[in-house]
Design a protein around this motif. Structure first.
Motif, mmCIF file in Angstrom:
data_model
loop_
_atom_site.group_PDB
_atom_site.id
_atom_site.type_symbol
_atom_site.label_atom_id
_atom_site.label_comp_id
_atom_site.label_asym_id
_atom_site.label_seq_id
_atom_site.Cartn_x
_atom_site.Cartn_y
_atom_site.Cartn_z
ATOM 1 N N SER A 104 46.280 -30.022 -5.445
ATOM 2 C CA SER A 104 46.683 -31.395 -5.120
ATOM 3 C C SER A 104 48.032 -31.436 -4.409
ATOM 4 O O SER A 104 48.254 -32.267 -3.520
ATOM 5 C CB SER A 104 46.737 -32.245 -6.390
ATOM 6 O OG SER A 104 45.445 -32.368 -6.959
ATOM 7 N N SER A 151 32.704 -34.584 7.628
ATOM 8 C CA SER A 151 34.075 -35.085 7.598
ATOM 9 C C SER A 151 34.490 -35.775 8.893
ATOM 10 O O SER A 151 35.404 -36.601 8.891
ATOM 11 C CB SER A 151 35.037 -33.921 7.355
ATOM 12 O OG SER A 151 35.019 -33.027 8.466
ATOM 13 N N ASN A 191 40.795 -37.786 9.441
ATOM 14 C CA ASN A 191 39.447 -37.831 8.867
ATOM 15 C C ASN A 191 39.233 -36.665 7.902
ATOM 16 O O ASN A 191 38.691 -36.834 6.804
ATOM 17 C CB ASN A 191 38.391 -37.776 9.972
ATOM 18 C CG ASN A 191 38.336 -39.029 10.814
ATOM 19 O OD1 ASN A 191 38.846 -40.073 10.426
ATOM 20 N ND2 ASN A 191 37.733 -38.927 11.981
ATOM 21 N N GLU A 229 41.157 -37.197 4.560
ATOM 22 C CA GLU A 229 40.502 -38.113 3.624
ATOM 23 C C GLU A 229 39.298 -37.441 2.961
ATOM 24 O O GLU A 229 39.045 -37.638 1.768
ATOM 25 C CB GLU A 229 40.062 -39.391 4.342
ATOM 26 C CG GLU A 229 41.210 -40.260 4.829
ATOM 27 C CD GLU A 229 42.075 -40.785 3.682
ATOM 28 O OE1 GLU A 229 41.521 -41.045 2.590
ATOM 29 O OE2 GLU A 229 43.292 -40.918 3.888
ATOM 30 N N TYR A 230 38.576 -36.641 3.726
ATOM 31 C CA TYR A 230 37.399 -35.944 3.193
ATOM 32 C C TYR A 230 37.796 -34.949 2.108
ATOM 33 O O TYR A 230 37.159 -34.882 1.046
ATOM 34 C CB TYR A 230 36.694 -35.232 4.345
ATOM 35 C CG TYR A 230 35.404 -34.545 3.961
ATOM 36 C CD1 TYR A 230 34.304 -35.271 3.525
ATOM 37 C CD2 TYR A 230 35.279 -33.158 4.053
ATOM 38 C CE1 TYR A 230 33.110 -34.642 3.191
ATOM 39 C CE2 TYR A 230 34.097 -32.526 3.727
ATOM 40 C CZ TYR A 230 33.014 -33.260 3.299
ATOM 41 O OH TYR A 230 31.847 -32.641 2.956
ATOM 42 N N LYS A 260 40.689 -34.953 0.339
ATOM 43 C CA LYS A 260 41.302 -35.682 -0.784
ATOM 44 C C LYS A 260 40.244 -36.277 -1.698
ATOM 45 O O LYS A 260 40.408 -36.293 -2.923
ATOM 46 C CB LYS A 260 42.220 -36.782 -0.240
ATOM 47 C CG LYS A 260 42.984 -37.525 -1.329
ATOM 48 C CD LYS A 260 43.935 -38.549 -0.734
ATOM 49 C CE LYS A 260 43.192 -39.724 -0.140
ATOM 50 N NZ LYS A 260 44.103 -40.834 0.259
ATOM 51 N N ASN A 261 39.138 -36.729 -1.116
ATOM 52 C CA ASN A 261 38.091 -37.384 -1.901
ATOM 53 C C ASN A 261 37.075 -36.417 -2.507
ATOM 54 O O ASN A 261 36.340 -36.799 -3.425
ATOM 55 C CB ASN A 261 37.353 -38.404 -1.036
ATOM 56 C CG ASN A 261 38.225 -39.566 -0.624
ATOM 57 O OD1 ASN A 261 39.142 -39.953 -1.340
ATOM 58 N ND2 ASN A 261 37.971 -40.119 0.559
ATOM 59 N N ASN A 262 37.019 -35.188 -2.011
ATOM 60 C CA ASN A 262 35.962 -34.283 -2.446
ATOM 61 C C ASN A 262 36.408 -32.897 -2.900
ATOM 62 O O ASN A 262 35.728 -32.289 -3.729
ATOM 63 C CB ASN A 262 34.951 -34.087 -1.302
ATOM 64 C CG ASN A 262 34.241 -35.354 -0.914
ATOM 65 O OD1 ASN A 262 33.289 -35.770 -1.561
ATOM 66 N ND2 ASN A 262 34.700 -35.983 0.176
ATOM 67 N N TYR A 263 37.526 -32.387 -2.390
ATOM 68 C CA TYR A 263 37.769 -30.956 -2.536
ATOM 69 C C TYR A 263 39.155 -30.580 -3.059
ATOM 70 O O TYR A 263 39.736 -29.589 -2.628
ATOM 71 C CB TYR A 263 37.517 -30.243 -1.204
ATOM 72 C CG TYR A 263 36.056 -30.227 -0.812
ATOM 73 C CD1 TYR A 263 35.087 -29.734 -1.665
ATOM 74 C CD2 TYR A 263 35.649 -30.716 0.433
ATOM 75 C CE1 TYR A 263 33.750 -29.732 -1.310
ATOM 76 C CE2 TYR A 263 34.313 -30.713 0.803
ATOM 77 C CZ TYR A 263 33.373 -30.223 -0.084
ATOM 78 O OH TYR A 263 32.051 -30.215 0.268
ATOM 79 N N THR A 264 39.705 -31.347 -3.990
ATOM 80 C CA THR A 264 40.850 -30.830 -4.735
ATOM 81 C C THR A 264 40.302 -29.959 -5.864
ATOM 82 O O THR A 264 39.149 -30.132 -6.298
ATOM 83 C CB THR A 264 41.696 -31.959 -5.332
ATOM 84 O OG1 THR A 264 40.907 -32.682 -6.293
ATOM 85 C CG2 THR A 264 42.194 -32.891 -4.247
ATOM 86 N N LYS A 275 38.858 -31.870 -8.782
ATOM 87 C CA LYS A 275 37.510 -32.397 -8.597
ATOM 88 C C LYS A 275 36.467 -31.283 -8.687
ATOM 89 O O LYS A 275 35.398 -31.455 -9.299
ATOM 90 C CB LYS A 275 37.407 -33.108 -7.251
ATOM 91 C CG LYS A 275 38.227 -34.396 -7.170
ATOM 92 C CD LYS A 275 38.074 -35.080 -5.830
ATOM 93 C CE LYS A 275 38.937 -36.325 -5.740
ATOM 94 N NZ LYS A 275 38.525 -37.381 -6.691
#
Length: 392
Positions: A200, A334, A368, A371-372, A374-378, A381
């Motif tokens: 993160s 993405s 883009n 955002e992809y 941050k929302n899917n691949y930390t 997550k």
């Protein structure tokens, strides 16, 4: 829960297959689980077959690095001329741990008594060790295969049987997931499609204010292996050259590197002066490397995911990738970069030219991708997805 993590090499090696095992281990530790790491004492897969010079590997309660036999590949190849064994083909890839240290480690593993074993990647022997430890400890096995369908080494029967006998398979893309179900008859219930992750704190916290720079920079990050096609990138770069453009190649030398070096030395001195190599950089330098580039170029023809791609997106950088299945899936979902025709240096040059001629579009692609990721691949997550399947 006690978790045993097995990888062929150990970070700081520039290798996605070992890095993801290590990062998942860190996630488990953050959730208060006990971990034990086992790997070879090598820094790259080339070291499995050649004598390496290194300091004594660190051995503590959590990390055990095992020495390997370095000169068995040729004898195994010769033996396989007569026996025609898929098992011998897998052994040729290594690592093959030395017997006495391995036996001592087996005793430690039995005492550790893991509840879960995480092993990877293919096509190394690590998944075979993972299955062996699973049998002697009666624990569950999660395999991260980092599968390359175009590489025949990944298709050997002992490796496929390991995938079939594992309790869980951690897949990286929908393409890999579908391939396993269709071609290897893997039970879909065993599959955890989680992908890879970034820390993160790796995510760019604010957009950087940039000024007009005297130069612009292409960046490649990865091992300097033949399948990464650094040679194609250099050829394309030499055909699309401007005094304002430079190329940074950051990675780990391999047995293929002398061919790359020969190619660079054959270039015009002015072009050669605009190419910079950085070897064996510390992980802490990765952010600076990415932040100081304008676009990541990744021409590799064999990837299971492309960890450096999402790391670049995490810093809001656009990417240019070969249109192989794994990379195509990431870039398409993405809208974070451009794809070029695999092995086509002319098309690669066109995509590079487009990025530098359209700075607003390049910035949009980078955002883009950010955002992809941050929302899917930390890693939080990714780890949560895996734990939900394993623990419940």
């Amino acid at each position: 829960m006690r978790i045993l993590l097995l990888s062929h090499i150990f970070p700081k090696a520039i290798d996605g297959g070992s890095k993801v095992i290590y990062k998942l281990g860190q996630y488990f530790e953050s959730q208060q689980h006990q971990t034990l790491y086992i790997s070879s004492d090598c820094s790259s897969t080339d070291d499995f077959v050649k004598k390496i010079q290194h300091t004594s590997p660190p051995i503590n309660q959590k990390i055990i690095k095992l020495p390997v036999y370095h000169h068995l590949r040729r004898p195994l190849k010769f033996l396989n001329l007569f026996l025609k064994s898929d098992f011998l083909k897998v052994l040729q890839k290594g690592p093959i741990f030395k017997i006495i240290p391995f036996i001592k480690t087996v005793i430690k593993i039995i005492k550790f008594n893991p509840d879960l074993i995480v092993a990877g990647p293919l096509p190394t022997t690590i998944v075979l060790y993972g299955n062996f430890f699973k049998k002697i400890t009666k624990s569950k096995l999660l395999i991260n295969s980092s599968f390359h369908p175009t590489d025949f080494d990944f298709q050997q029967k002992p490796l496929i049987k390991s995938l079939q006998s594992a309790n869980f398979l951690w897949t990286l893309t929908q393409f890999e997931t579908d391939y396993f179900i269709k071609n290897f008859n893997i039970d879909p219930k065993k599959i955890i499609l989680a992908g890879n992750g970034v820390d993160s704190n790796f995510l760019l916290k604010r957009s950087k204010i940039t000024t007009n720079k005297p130069t612009t920079n292409l960046l490649f990050i990865g091992s300097l292996s033949a399948h990464k096609r650094v040679d194609l990138l250099i050829q394309s770069f030499s055909n699309f050259i401007s005094p304002k453009i430079s190329l940074t190649i950051a990675g780990q030398k391999t047995l293929f590197y002398p061919q790359i070096e020969k190619l660079v030395n054959s270039l015009d001195p002015k072009i050669k002066s605009q190419i910079k190599f950085i070897f064996d950089f510390p992980q802490n330098d990765l952010i600076n490397l990415i932040d100081n580039c304008d676009v990541l170029v990744f021409p590799s023809i064999q990837e299971s995911f492309g960890l450096v791609v999402i790391e670049s997106w995490a810093r809001q950088k656009p990417v240019i990738c070969a249109d192989i299945p794994a990379l195509k899936e990431l870039v398409t979902k993405s809208n974070g970069g451009l794809l070029f025709k695999t092995d086509d240096q002319t098309d690669l040059a066109k995509k590079i030219e487009f990025i530098f001629n359209h700075p607003k579009k390049a910035k949009e692609l980078g955002k883009n991708g950010y955002e992809y990721v941050k929302n899917n691949y930390t890693w939080k997550k990714v780890g949560d997805k895996i734990c939900q399947k394993i623990l419940f």
